[in-house]
Design a protein around this motif. Sequence first.
Motif, PDB file in Angstrom:
ATOM      1  N   UNK A  13      25.177   3.014   5.571  1.00 23.60           N
ATOM      2  CA  UNK A  13      23.966   2.228   5.805  1.00 23.60           C
ATOM      3  C   UNK A  13      22.746   2.930   5.231  1.00 23.60           C
ATOM      4  N   UNK A  14      22.666   4.241   5.432  1.00 28.40           N
ATOM      5  CA  UNK A  14      21.544   5.004   4.882  1.00 28.40           C
ATOM      6  C   UNK A  14      21.553   4.963   3.357  1.00 28.40           C
ATOM      7  N   UNK A  15      22.734   5.084   2.776  1.00 31.86           N
ATOM      8  CA  UNK A  15      22.856   5.059   1.319  1.00 31.86           C
ATOM      9  C   UNK A  15      22.454   3.703   0.762  1.00 31.86           C
ATOM     10  N   UNK A  16      22.894   2.619   1.420  1.00 31.90           N
ATOM     11  CA  UNK A  16      22.580   1.292   0.910  1.00 31.90           C
ATOM     12  C   UNK A  16      21.102   0.982   1.070  1.00 31.90           C
ATOM     13  N   UNK A  17      20.514   1.364   2.198  1.00 25.04           N
ATOM     14  CA  UNK A  17      19.088   1.118   2.414  1.00 25.04           C
ATOM     15  C   UNK A  17      18.252   1.790   1.331  1.00 25.04           C
ATOM     16  N   UNK A  18      18.705   2.947   0.869  1.00 23.96           N
ATOM     17  CA  UNK A  18      17.975   3.661  -0.185  1.00 23.96           C
ATOM     18  C   UNK A  18      17.990   2.891  -1.500  1.00 23.96           C
ATOM     19  N   UNK A  19      19.025   2.081  -1.727  1.00 25.29           N
ATOM     20  CA  UNK A  19      19.069   1.281  -2.956  1.00 25.29           C
ATOM     21  C   UNK A  19      18.180   0.050  -2.854  1.00 25.29           C
ATOM     22  N   UNK A  20      17.845  -0.364  -1.646  1.00 24.31           N
ATOM     23  CA  UNK A  20      17.049  -1.570  -1.444  1.00 24.31           C
ATOM     24  C   UNK A  20      15.558  -1.284  -1.552  1.00 24.31           C
TER      25      UNK A  20
ATOM     26  N   UNK B 166      14.460   8.832  -1.474  1.00 27.67           N
ATOM     27  CA  UNK B 166      14.115   8.171  -2.730  1.00 27.67           C
ATOM     28  C   UNK B 166      12.628   7.829  -2.671  1.00 27.67           C
ATOM     29  N   UNK B 167      12.023   7.578  -3.818  1.00 28.21           N
ATOM     30  CA  UNK B 167      10.634   7.130  -3.835  1.00 28.21           C
ATOM     31  C   UNK B 167      10.630   5.617  -3.699  1.00 28.21           C
TER      32      UNK B 167
ATOM     33  N   UNK C  13       0.853  -1.180   0.000  1.00 31.31           N
ATOM     34  CA  UNK C  13       0.000   0.000   0.000  1.00 31.31           C
ATOM     35  C   UNK C  13       0.892   1.234   0.000  1.00 31.31           C
ATOM     36  N   UNK C  14       0.964   1.895  -1.158  1.00 25.81           N
ATOM     37  CA  UNK C  14       1.831   3.067  -1.336  1.00 25.81           C
ATOM     38  C   UNK C  14       3.286   2.749  -1.007  1.00 25.81           C
ATOM     39  N   UNK C  15       3.743   1.557  -1.391  1.00 27.39           N
ATOM     40  CA  UNK C  15       5.133   1.168  -1.193  1.00 27.39           C
ATOM     41  C   UNK C  15       5.420   0.546   0.155  1.00 27.39           C
ATOM     42  N   UNK C  16       4.479   0.618   1.092  1.00 26.73           N
ATOM     43  CA  UNK C  16       4.670   0.015   2.406  1.00 26.73           C
ATOM     44  C   UNK C  16       4.116  -1.394   2.426  1.00 26.73           C
ATOM     45  N   UNK C  17       4.851  -2.301   3.063  1.00 25.49           N
ATOM     46  CA  UNK C  17       4.420  -3.692   3.134  1.00 25.49           C
ATOM     47  C   UNK C  17       3.282  -3.842   4.127  1.00 25.49           C
ATOM     48  N   UNK C  18       2.347  -4.718   3.812  1.00 27.12           N
ATOM     49  CA  UNK C  18       1.241  -5.045   4.704  1.00 27.12           C
ATOM     50  C   UNK C  18       1.145  -6.564   4.742  1.00 27.12           C
ATOM     51  N   UNK C  19       1.341  -7.165   5.917  1.00 24.68           N
ATOM     52  CA  UNK C  19       1.277  -8.616   6.052  1.00 24.68           C
ATOM     53  C   UNK C  19      -0.174  -9.048   6.239  1.00 24.68           C
TER      54      UNK C  19
END
Length: 294
Positions: free
Chosen positions: A263-270, A221-222, A87-93
């Motif tokens: 860490x912040x930079x890598x998380x943005x790529x994930x 990032x989006x 939902x808008x890029x956020x995971x929902x289990x």
Amino acid sequence: MKIPKILGIGINVVDIYCHQKRMYPGGNEYNVAYDAKLQGAQAAFMGVFADDKVGEILEKTLVEAGIDTSYCHHEKGSSGYALVDLQDGDRVFLDWNRRGVTDLYPFVFTDEELEYIKTFDVVSLSRASRLTVEKIEKLFNAGAVISYDFYDDFTEKDIENIAPSIKFGFFSCSHLTEEKTRAILKRCTDLGAELAVGTRGGEPTIAYDGEKYYEQGICQVKATDTMGAGDSFISAFLVNYYSAEADELIPAENKITVALQKAAEFAATVVVKDGSLGVGYDVDPDRLSEIINL
């Protein structure tokens, strides 16, 4: 630069995106190991794989990435899985199985396994790893250096029980004020951890080393999918901290600052990838029994 050795001990699952008819390998420690290897570390994973098709896929994904799985266990039963929506890029289990092989066959840790574990610079664990406080203490007493992810539903008792046995404590604090986050990080280090880190969603991450607080803004990032964002942050922090560890000329606080930034930079790529790792497989959600021992 030193090549760090990082071991994840814990859970492996597939996240099944019903709307995409795709499934993505993941799980906290699984992700940490995979991302660590992606960043140049010598990485390994210790987990329990089921004797179904998904278990085979989960292990194959790691092996093909060059990650050591030689100390994993293989048991009869069901692979872990979660049904997920976005939902808008956020995971929902939506749902998940609660009696997979990781739940049914937890590690005891033999002497041989403990000797293997001690060969790594750091061992990554989390609330999802299904390890009791007593087992975490066993690893610590054997000489393992431990990083622990408390997630966002930690309690004061969790911190009291676990902080004395770990070097790094990671907390998801987006639901807390900055003041409360700082207090939790201080509590963790007061009880024995060398460094505590609180990620705060879109707000700057805060870290505390027992003497000084650090802040690190996020990389804007989006997001396509936030699954695995926290795991990727932990992985990148550990990789970069231990890459710098061998250089005695770098002050400890600089190692922390650099590791937080990386860490912040890598998380943005994930978060712009699908699933935790960007590795996916086709699946029919109505025919799961063909690939999972339900």
